[in-house]
Scaffold this active site. Structure first.
Site, PDB file in Angstrom:
ATOM      1  N   SER A 126       0.841  -1.193   0.000  1.00  0.00           N
ATOM      2  CA  SER A 126       0.000   0.000   0.000  1.00  0.00           C
ATOM      3  C   SER A 126       0.880   1.249   0.000  1.00  0.00           C
ATOM      4  O   SER A 126       1.893   1.298   0.700  1.00  0.00           O
ATOM      5  CB  SER A 126      -0.931  -0.012   1.214  1.00  0.00           C
ATOM      6  OG  SER A 126      -1.851   1.056   1.120  1.00  0.00           O
ATOM      7  N   GLU A 127       0.464   2.248  -0.775  1.00  0.00           N
ATOM      8  CA  GLU A 127       1.264   3.464  -0.963  1.00  0.00           C
ATOM      9  C   GLU A 127       1.586   4.163   0.346  1.00  0.00           C
ATOM     10  O   GLU A 127       2.560   4.909   0.433  1.00  0.00           O
ATOM     11  CB  GLU A 127       0.512   4.481  -1.843  1.00  0.00           C
ATOM     12  CG  GLU A 127       0.335   4.082  -3.277  1.00  0.00           C
ATOM     13  CD  GLU A 127      -1.003   3.423  -3.515  1.00  0.00           C
ATOM     14  OE1 GLU A 127      -1.316   2.438  -2.804  1.00  0.00           O
ATOM     15  OE2 GLU A 127      -1.730   3.872  -4.406  1.00  0.00           O
TER      16      GLU A 127
END
Lengths: 221, 219, 221, 219
Positions: free
Chosen positions: A47-48
């Site tokens: 996830s960013e």
């Protein structure tokens, strides 16, 4: 002919993710893919906002306000997961460390260009988030998209009409009608939903398609 | 199932080709992947380009590779050490090429590769001999040198603990170049003192996330 | 006239380090400075190999082979110290996060150029280490150096004869004879060892000096 | 003695000037320094340039600053949120300037400033509208955009624990932009849930070393 549901598109995309892959799931339709990974495969979701090893949505007693995914939904962390800062998260993205990014899109072009960040709707300020970083950076970009807009206009086009996110990056497209590869020789339809002819598929696709010699019916659980 | 642990040094180093660029962790004698480097001598790859802060001590590890004539070029910041005989001999007889790079610039060039960037501008070395041949550009009136990414085909890494996903922790100043090198190579091979169960490493305190690691051997 | 000893030069430099400063000590003479910090000051020492909060040399039972400084000597870590990787260590250096770097030098020029990485001795391969990063990056560069070479040649020169490490970065020089500031108006002698005249100092200094109006005797404990 | 803890929000924010560039940590509503941002409204600085991944939710924190007309410009990747009314209103009435930057590029530009570099080349945004007006250069046949460092006068940071030297740890995904912003500003102000004794934070697991921190306030 029965088009796939959104969950069926996600199921189909999930089948192509190999054991041990590092994968980022874009917001929206791609996020559903996590639900359909075959049980014998161990996939590390990224996830960013600084997470590797995303787990399923939390149960009511597991909710932690400090643990969200890039879509800002609550998530969990698997054993073996890790937290890091945003800069390392995007180093992973831009540096080609992710095997696959599954993205949504407004449009994809014949050359594999993708437009997925703005429709230039004057009612909304534009937002890009991590879309450009992902499209440029992941080793392989696959797109999940409805084959046409609500008005029946093709989303798979000769050239994108909406502003580009990145050029020549999409390798495979999963739609409610077909699985299509973007190759150096143009777009190749690999799978078609049962009852759909190639001619019918081409009719709702602006980009020129060819049909793979070994094309298969597009099945979904 | 993901399991990056391999059973032998030979399996760890399998496939390293002649001419490879190999990033070797460590600073001085601390955090150096000695057993992996000794095994690379066994493995046989030659014409290597080595990236390492130093150029080997004594006769083992990197010094062994240099002494055996397997290193075509070394990119480092400080080739001297307490006992630099292998490098000194090779250097004086013209058998090894030296690319001297400031310590922070080596590190940043590897991070640049790891981060998928095309280059960066740095004031470091501007106006000095080490900027010779490099593009220089004035930014806000200050000369900056254009530095290019430095990517490894292989990284040889020494860590303390690992789990089967490849998450790593290091001990104290043995961390040094190891994390940036693990990120900057196509194939990252790690020697560790200990394997632990998945989940035993605190997710808040992973020094190198497993995404950067390909093979692990317990020494 | 009695020149300062190396330990006295280090003592004098130590008196100018203010409480709470983040400081990197170069290899050699600057390393001695840590021994002379006034007791009421808390200084955070940085090492290029990924340490903040260096403590004194370890006792025989404290020796840890994984804990060395940039000079490769064993050290300890103070409470509040931290370990990080080389890239963050040099981000701190290059990014101006260190208040002071105390460096050794072969030569310093009138403009504050420093030469401290190679004498181009053909018997040794050159080594630069972190010298250029430190000279460019720290907020303030101070040099500790013997005023002249063993042959009596000045180290404080109009221009450096040896290859430069960095240009226009040195702010203050501590020698065995004087404390000299590098200012936009040239070099200013602030302190002279007792019994040394300004003329005598200028005679062993190639760079042009002026004497500060409020110059003081250079004292050392 | 080093003690970076301050006694009040007013002391934490003392001296922030009109026209400052303020880096605000957080991603969505997680890891945002809400109390510091509310206190910045009290403090009174105006004509601010805010760097933040998002553009505020509801009416408090960043949204409060925007609603009060104190933000001249925002540099962000995604100004939308569940409740973007403050930003939307200001944007539609032309009262705020928007510089839209890809999320990784914002982060990297701040790191570039933190690392004392003059700029970097990135493939991200090449060939898109977001590269308009930027220098583009072919590197190894691939177009790269020149990106410049993005430095803050001030960073507002939210962490979990701190010690008096300013060492910080974060919780889970609340880490996000906070570490890079803490490094990239001249004055880094941190709100934490808890102060701990010096030495209580494991030196192997410090997320932001104290060198990057100037003031700490316990909320």
């Amino acid at each position: 002919m029965k088009p796939l549901s959104r969950r069926q598109i996600a199921w189909r995309a999930a089948q192509d993710i190999t054991d041990g892959a590092y994968v980022n799931l874009g917001i929206g339709l791609p996020t559903l893919v996590a639900d359909f990974i075959p049980r014998d495969r161990e996939i590390v979701f990224h996830s960013e906002n600084g997470i590797l090893g995303l787990g399923p949505a939390p149960g009511p007693n597991e909710l932690d306000p400090d643990l969200i995914n890039a879509g800002k939904a609550p998530v969990t962390l698997l054993p073996g997961g890790s937290f890091f800062h945003h800069n390392d998260a995007f180093l992973m993205i831009r540096g080609g460390h992710l095997d696959i990014a599954l993205l949504g899109a407004f449009e994809v072009s014949e050359d594999g260009d993708i437009a997925n960040w703005t429709t230039e709707d004057p009612d909304f300020p534009p937002g890009v988030g991590g879309a450009m970083d992902l499209a440029v950076g992941a080793k392989e970009i696959r797109v999940l998209v409805e084959h046409t807009t609500r008005d029946g206009k093709p989303r798979i086009r000769k050239q994108c009409g909406y502003p580009l996110t990145a050029t020549r990056c999409v390798k495979r497209i999963y739609t409610n009608l077909a699985v299509i590869d973007v190759t150096p020789n143009g777009m190749v339809a690999r799978e078609l939903v049962e009852g759909l002819t190639f001619e019918e598929l081409q009719n709702v696709t602006e980009a020129k398609l060819t049909l793979a010699d070994d094309w298969q019916p597009l099945k979904a659980a | 199932m993901i399991n990056k642990q391999v059973a032998s040094l030979a399996a760890a180093l399998n496939g390293i080709k002649d001419g490879s660029t190999v990033l070797c962790g460590g600073f001085g004698a601390v955090g150096t992947p000695d057993e992996l480097m000794d095994a690379l001598l066994e493995q046989g790859a030659k014409d290597l380009v080595i990236v390492s802060n130093n150029a080997g001590v004594g006769a083992k590890g990197l010094a062994g590779l240099i002494g055996a004539g397997r290193v075509r070029k070394i990119i480092c910041s400080y080739p001297r050490s307490d006992d630099p005989r292998a490098f000194d001999t090779a250097y004086k007889t013209g058998k090894i090429e030296l690319e001297l790079v400031p310590q922070g610039t080596i590190s940043e060039r590897m991070r640049c590769a790891a981060a998928g960037l095309g280059g960066f501008y740095s004031r470091v070395s501007a106006g000095t001999k080490l900027a010779a041949g490099k593009e220089v550009r004035d930014i806000d009136g200050v000369p900056h040198v254009l530095e290019r990414p430095l990517k490894g085909d292989v990284a040889l890494i020494r860590a303390h603990r690992a789990d089967r996903w490849g998450n790593l922790t290091y001990r104290k100043s043995a961390r040094n170049f190891n994390p940036v090198m693990a990120m900057a190579a196509d194939l990252s091979i790690v020697q560790v003192a200990e394997m632990v169960e998945l989940g035993e490493i605190d997710p808040e305190a992973v020094h190198t996330p497993g995404i950067f690691v390909d093979r692990i051997i317990v020494i």
